[in-house]
Motif scaffolding. Structure first.
Motif, PDB file in Angstrom:
ATOM      1  N   ASP A 273       0.800  -1.229   0.000  1.00  0.00           N
ATOM      2  CA  ASP A 273       0.000   0.000   0.000  1.00  0.00           C
ATOM      3  C   ASP A 273       0.834   1.280   0.000  1.00  0.00           C
ATOM      4  OD1 ASP A 273       0.975   0.172   2.591  1.00  0.00           O
ATOM      5  OD2 ASP A 273      -0.982  -0.017   3.567  1.00  0.00           O
ATOM      6  N   LEU A 274       2.163   1.174  -0.075  1.00  0.00           N
ATOM      7  CA  LEU A 274       3.020   2.357  -0.069  1.00  0.00           C
ATOM      8  C   LEU A 274       3.157   2.944  -1.468  1.00  0.00           C
ATOM      9  CD1 LEU A 274       5.913   1.021   2.219  1.00  0.00           C
ATOM     10  CD2 LEU A 274       3.934   2.396   2.897  1.00  0.00           C
ATOM     11  N   GLU A 275       3.372   4.268  -1.520  1.00  0.00           N
ATOM     12  CA  GLU A 275       3.636   4.933  -2.792  1.00  0.00           C
ATOM     13  C   GLU A 275       4.841   5.858  -2.647  1.00  0.00           C
ATOM     14  OE1 GLU A 275       0.368   6.800  -4.723  1.00  0.00           O
ATOM     15  OE2 GLU A 275      -0.949   5.046  -4.565  1.00  0.00           O
ATOM     16  N   ILE A 276       5.399   6.210  -3.790  1.00  0.00           N
ATOM     17  CA  ILE A 276       6.591   7.063  -3.838  1.00  0.00           C
ATOM     18  C   ILE A 276       6.158   8.515  -3.984  1.00  0.00           C
ATOM     19  CG2 ILE A 276       8.653   7.609  -5.202  1.00  0.00           C
ATOM     20  CD1 ILE A 276       8.617   4.617  -6.069  1.00  0.00           C
ATOM     21  N   SER A 277       6.860   9.400  -3.322  1.00  0.00           N
ATOM     22  CA  SER A 277       6.623  10.839  -3.464  1.00  0.00           C
ATOM     23  C   SER A 277       7.864  11.507  -4.040  1.00  0.00           C
ATOM     24  CB  SER A 277       6.287  11.477  -2.115  1.00  0.00           C
ATOM     25  OG  SER A 277       5.087  10.947  -1.581  1.00  0.00           O
ATOM     26  N   ASP A 278       7.645  12.516  -4.867  1.00  0.00           N
ATOM     27  CA  ASP A 278       8.753  13.302  -5.408  1.00  0.00           C
ATOM     28  C   ASP A 278       8.989  14.496  -4.482  1.00  0.00           C
ATOM     29  OD1 ASP A 278      10.217  15.370  -6.923  1.00  0.00           O
ATOM     30  OD2 ASP A 278       9.988  13.972  -8.603  1.00  0.00           O
ATOM     31  N   ILE A 279      10.163  14.552  -3.861  1.00  0.00           N
ATOM     32  CA  ILE A 279      10.469  15.645  -2.926  1.00  0.00           C
ATOM     33  C   ILE A 279      11.596  16.516  -3.461  1.00  0.00           C
ATOM     34  CG2 ILE A 279       9.646  14.368  -0.906  1.00  0.00           C
ATOM     35  CD1 ILE A 279      12.632  13.800  -0.252  1.00  0.00           C
ATOM     36  N   THR A 280      11.804  16.465  -4.791  1.00  0.00           N
ATOM     37  CA  THR A 280      12.895  17.238  -5.393  1.00  0.00           C
ATOM     38  C   THR A 280      12.804  18.710  -5.024  1.00  0.00           C
ATOM     39  OG1 THR A 280      12.922  15.684  -7.258  1.00  0.00           O
ATOM     40  CG2 THR A 280      14.058  17.780  -7.554  1.00  0.00           C
ATOM     41  N   ALA A 281      11.623  19.301  -5.190  1.00  0.00           N
ATOM     42  CA  ALA A 281      11.467  20.729  -4.916  1.00  0.00           C
ATOM     43  C   ALA A 281      11.653  21.045  -3.440  1.00  0.00           C
ATOM     44  CB  ALA A 281      10.078  21.186  -5.377  1.00  0.00           C
ATOM     45  N   GLU A 282      11.208  20.147  -2.576  1.00  0.00           N
ATOM     46  CA  GLU A 282      11.257  20.401  -1.128  1.00  0.00           C
ATOM     47  C   GLU A 282      12.685  20.376  -0.581  1.00  0.00           C
ATOM     48  OE1 GLU A 282       7.145  19.469  -2.080  1.00  0.00           O
ATOM     49  OE2 GLU A 282       9.055  18.532  -2.632  1.00  0.00           O
TER      50      GLU A 282
ATOM     51  N   LYS B 146      13.456  11.074  -4.715  1.00  0.00           N
ATOM     52  CA  LYS B 146      12.222  10.350  -4.446  1.00  0.00           C
ATOM     53  C   LYS B 146      12.248   9.841  -3.001  1.00  0.00           C
ATOM     54  CE  LYS B 146      10.777  10.648  -8.737  1.00  0.00           C
ATOM     55  NZ  LYS B 146       9.538  11.389  -9.113  1.00  0.00           N
ATOM     56  N   ALA B 147      11.071   9.724  -2.412  1.00  0.00           N
ATOM     57  CA  ALA B 147      10.992   9.300  -1.010  1.00  0.00           C
ATOM     58  C   ALA B 147       9.832   8.343  -0.802  1.00  0.00           C
ATOM     59  CB  ALA B 147      10.826  10.520  -0.101  1.00  0.00           C
ATOM     60  N   VAL B 148      10.030   7.435   0.142  1.00  0.00           N
ATOM     61  CA  VAL B 148       8.963   6.541   0.588  1.00  0.00           C
ATOM     62  C   VAL B 148       8.880   6.678   2.108  1.00  0.00           C
ATOM     63  CG1 VAL B 148       8.084   4.195   0.663  1.00  0.00           C
ATOM     64  CG2 VAL B 148       9.481   4.933  -1.276  1.00  0.00           C
ATOM     65  N   ALA B 149       7.693   6.990   2.601  1.00  0.00           N
ATOM     66  CA  ALA B 149       7.501   7.191   4.040  1.00  0.00           C
ATOM     67  C   ALA B 149       6.626   6.093   4.620  1.00  0.00           C
ATOM     68  CB  ALA B 149       6.864   8.558   4.299  1.00  0.00           C
TER      69      ALA B 149
ATOM     70  N   LEU C   6       8.608  18.963   4.070  1.00  0.00           N
ATOM     71  CA  LEU C   6       8.589  17.505   3.993  1.00  0.00           C
ATOM     72  C   LEU C   6       7.439  16.922   4.815  1.00  0.00           C
ATOM     73  CD1 LEU C   6      12.391  16.619   4.233  1.00  0.00           C
ATOM     74  CD2 LEU C   6      10.907  16.430   2.231  1.00  0.00           C
ATOM     75  N   THR C   7       7.186  17.522   5.972  1.00  0.00           N
ATOM     76  CA  THR C   7       6.094  17.056   6.825  1.00  0.00           C
ATOM     77  C   THR C   7       4.769  17.172   6.101  1.00  0.00           C
ATOM     78  OG1 THR C   7       7.282  17.642   8.856  1.00  0.00           O
ATOM     79  CG2 THR C   7       4.874  17.439   8.995  1.00  0.00           C
ATOM     80  N   GLU C   8       4.565  18.294   5.416  1.00  0.00           N
ATOM     81  CA  GLU C   8       3.319  18.491   4.684  1.00  0.00           C
ATOM     82  C   GLU C   8       3.232  17.542   3.486  1.00  0.00           C
ATOM     83  OE1 GLU C   8       0.839  22.001   2.319  1.00  0.00           O
ATOM     84  OE2 GLU C   8       2.652  22.507   3.465  1.00  0.00           O
ATOM     85  N   LYS C   9       4.332  17.411   2.749  1.00  0.00           N
ATOM     86  CA  LYS C   9       4.307  16.589   1.530  1.00  0.00           C
ATOM     87  C   LYS C   9       4.121  15.107   1.847  1.00  0.00           C
ATOM     88  CE  LYS C   9       4.861  16.017  -2.973  1.00  0.00           C
ATOM     89  NZ  LYS C   9       5.978  16.556  -3.755  1.00  0.00           N
TER      90      LYS C   9
ATOM     91  N   VAL D 184      11.504   7.843   6.793  1.00  0.00           N
ATOM     92  CA  VAL D 184      11.553   8.204   5.381  1.00  0.00           C
ATOM     93  C   VAL D 184      12.847   7.670   4.784  1.00  0.00           C
ATOM     94  CG1 VAL D 184      11.471  10.065   3.677  1.00  0.00           C
ATOM     95  CG2 VAL D 184      10.279  10.330   5.876  1.00  0.00           C
ATOM     96  N   CYS D 185      12.732   6.919   3.686  1.00  0.00           N
ATOM     97  CA  CYS D 185      13.910   6.449   2.954  1.00  0.00           C
ATOM     98  C   CYS D 185      13.902   7.124   1.594  1.00  0.00           C
ATOM     99  CB  CYS D 185      13.879   4.930   2.810  1.00  0.00           C
ATOM    100  SG  CYS D 185      15.462   4.228   2.286  1.00  0.00           S
TER     101      CYS D 185
END
Length: 589
Positions: free
Chosen positions: A297-306, A321-324, A376-379, A388-389
């Motif tokens: 059920d996990l998804e990847i987030s793009d945190i490049t801008a953050e 990219k990040a997985v939390a 990052l907390t918001e994203k 977070v990895c």
């Protein structure tokens, strides 16, 4: 037809008590209780039956025999005093009046215990595969394979598809893997190739006026082995439809494969059809793979801008990219093992942070991300106990590394992996072209015979512009189940002008196309119907249905990881006279 037996070893019941019967099979076990008293277990394809030896004459026949000898037992069925409720024949036993030895096993010591063969070394199992297959657990996979193939044939035939076989000896063609070559005795210096797939033949059938084709097709590719891929040869449910769209093909496969999963699958939960469509680019962004395991059920987030400008070198100018995961309670040793495993599998390093009980970033690369913490907390929806990895690099590398992170976290952190189901989806809109990792040049991404979306107009508009060419999608689709590609297909490029233009983009001219694909090119100039098809892998389908993790468990006589048939001794050296006949000379390095 009973052959030399009246009953098989899985057939007798309490209602047969008093009958005179003959059973045949392998002597699985002998347990001597006294000088002239023993319990024997006889096994055949169907099951096991207990035979009780009660006299000297019968003991004299059995006692010298090694396990796995084949025998015929004639005698009387009677009720057992000590019943075994775990087997169908556990209420009865046979008291023999005659025992015949049909085939002696001359070996005192077997390579492995038959009923525990799956615990033996794999190469030993493959060398003695005929013994390995006597194990009912191993045999059951092959029986299931037969049943599934029969069901596939039935369902395809019911839908109006004709089963047509295509040639095994054919011409070499560039289809993405290495060919197996066969020297042509009557044509010195020339070779046949074993087909990597019946791709061109099935398209030629569509131009020949056949409307719906299928076959359980053998395919040959000189590829390295993996847990989900056997080297050398494999089988696929090859199918093609004339005057068909992508949706026509997907609907047929859903109507064929869903009942197969439902009838034969180990898991009883299956994604309801029609299966979800996920565009390739979306799959890479959200799951880091074009074969996403949707049981996680996990998804990847793009945190490049953050994280840009945070001061951490690997993040600067890179895609990040990040997985939390939340409610994370693992220690540093666990995290180090995760990072090491990610690097081994991807060749790229990952990094991490945690959120402490006060909501502060801690550990890993946290000192670089303090100013980024609110964003990052918001994203990522971080809270105390979150982990977070992260992966950074070029976009594709970051996506794929994050995909591995997602899978590892999903399977290792409790609560994110719902294993006992078949989670199916279609991956659609594959790129038509890509930059080759080895060549650095523009190449076909998936299948050179696919129709580019937008047709000739899209190719002409992008011609000479690599960025635009890479943005062209193809009418290609893959079926994915539990993280494995289970089928691949496409709407075919049936227009010779569009075909030539598509190949020109990768540096092959019209003459190259005519030379490499003469039959198909010429056939298309005689009026070809739009057509589409796909090819689910039979071996991989059986692997999914049985829940096996190694594809060799569902193949009757598989090769080992080095593409060797240890049982038959292939590949082997051949006599010089045989080489001379086919005009081949071996040159020592």
């Amino acid at each position: 037809m009973k052959q030399s037996r009246t009953h098989n070893c899985g057939e007798l019941r309490l209602s047969d008590a008093g009958k005179n019967v003959t059973i045949v099979g392998w002597l699985e076990n002998v347990r001597e209780v006294g000088s002239n008293f023993a319990f024997c277990v006889i096994r055949d394809f169907y099951g096991t039956t207990q035979v009780v030896i009660e006299n000297e004459a019968m003991m004299s026949v059995v006692k010298p025999l090694n396990k796995e000898s084949t025998i015929s037992v004639t005698g009387t069925v009677r009720e057992r005093e000590s019943k075994n409720t775990k087997i169908p024949t556990g209420e009865i036993e046979v008291v023999p009046t005659e025992i015949k030895v049909l085939g002696k096993c001359v070996h005192n010591q077997l390579p492995f215990e038959i009923n525990k063969s799956k615990a033996a070394d794999e190469n030993t199992r493959l060398k003695y595969r005929y013994l390995d297959l006597r194990n009912p657990e191993v045999k059951s996979n092959i029986v299931l394979r037969c049943q599934v193939v029969a069901e596939l044939r039935r369902l395809m035939t019911e839908k109006g598809f004709l089963e047509i076989t295509t040639p095994i000896l054919t011409a070499s063609s560039p289809e993405g893997a290495r060919d197996y070559l066969v020297p042509a005795r009557n044509h010195p210096g020339k070779f046949y190739a074993l087909p990597q797939a019946p791709q061109q033949f099935k398209q030629l059938l569509m131009t020949s006026g056949f409307d719906k084709y299928f076959q359980i097709a053998p395919c040959f590719r000189d590829e390295d082995a993996r847990a989900d891929r056997t080297p050398g040869e494999f089988y696929q449910l090859d199918m093609e439809m004339a005057f068909a769209t992508q949706e026509d093909v997907l609907t047929v496969l859903e109507e064929v494969l869903y009942p197969v999963y439902e009838k034969f699958g180990k898991y009883k939960r299956i994604s309801p059809a029609p299966w979800r469509h996920i565009p390739f680019n979306e799959a890479m962004e959200r799951y880091g793979s074009d074969k996403p395991d949707l049981r996680i059920d996990l998804e990847i987030s793009d945190i490049t801008a953050e994280v840009q400008g945070c001061g951490f070198g690997p993040f600067e100018g890179a895609t990040v990219k990040a997985v939390a995961v939340h409610n994370f309670d693992q220690g540093r040793k666990w995290i180090d093992k995760l990072l090491a495993d990610v690097e081994v599998q991807t060749g790229n390093k990952a990094c991490w942070v945690k959120v402490d009980e006060n909501g502060q970033l801690t550990g890993g690369v946290s000192k670089f991300l303090q100013d980024c913490a609110p964003a990052l907390t918001e994203k990522l929806g971080l809270k105390p106990g979150s982990f977070v990895c992260m992966a950074a690099g070029k976009k594709t590398a970051a996506q794929k590394t994050a995909g591995v992170i997602r899978t590892m976290l999903g399977k290792r952190v409790p609560g994110h992996f719902d294993e006992e189901q078949y989670a199916l989806c279609w991956i659609v809109d594959f790129p038509m072209y890509e930059i080759g990792e080895e060549s650095g040049a523009l190449e076909f991404c998936h299948n050179p015979f696919s129709m580019p979306q937008g047709g000739m107009e899209a190719l002409l508009e992008a011609e000479g512009n690599t960025e635009k060419l890479l943005a062209i999608n193809a009418n290609q689709y893959d079926l994915v189940c539990n993280g494995y590609e289970c089928a691949s297909g496409a709407v075919r490029n049936h227009d010779p002008e569009i075909m030539v233009k598509a190949f020109q983009m990768v540096g092959l001219g019209e003459e190259d196309v005519k030379a490499k694909f003469p039959a198909m090119y010429n056939a298309f100039t005689y009026g070809a119907p739009p057509h589409a098809g796909a090819a689910p892998g039979v071996d991989r389908l059986i692997m999914m249905l049985t829940g096996e993790e190694n594809i060799r468990e569902v193949i009757t006589f598989p090769m080992n990881k080095s593409a060797q048939d240890l049982m038959m001794g292939a590949p082997t050296a051949v006599d010089k006279s045989q080489l001379d006949t086919v005009h081949i000379a071996l040159v020592e390095e």
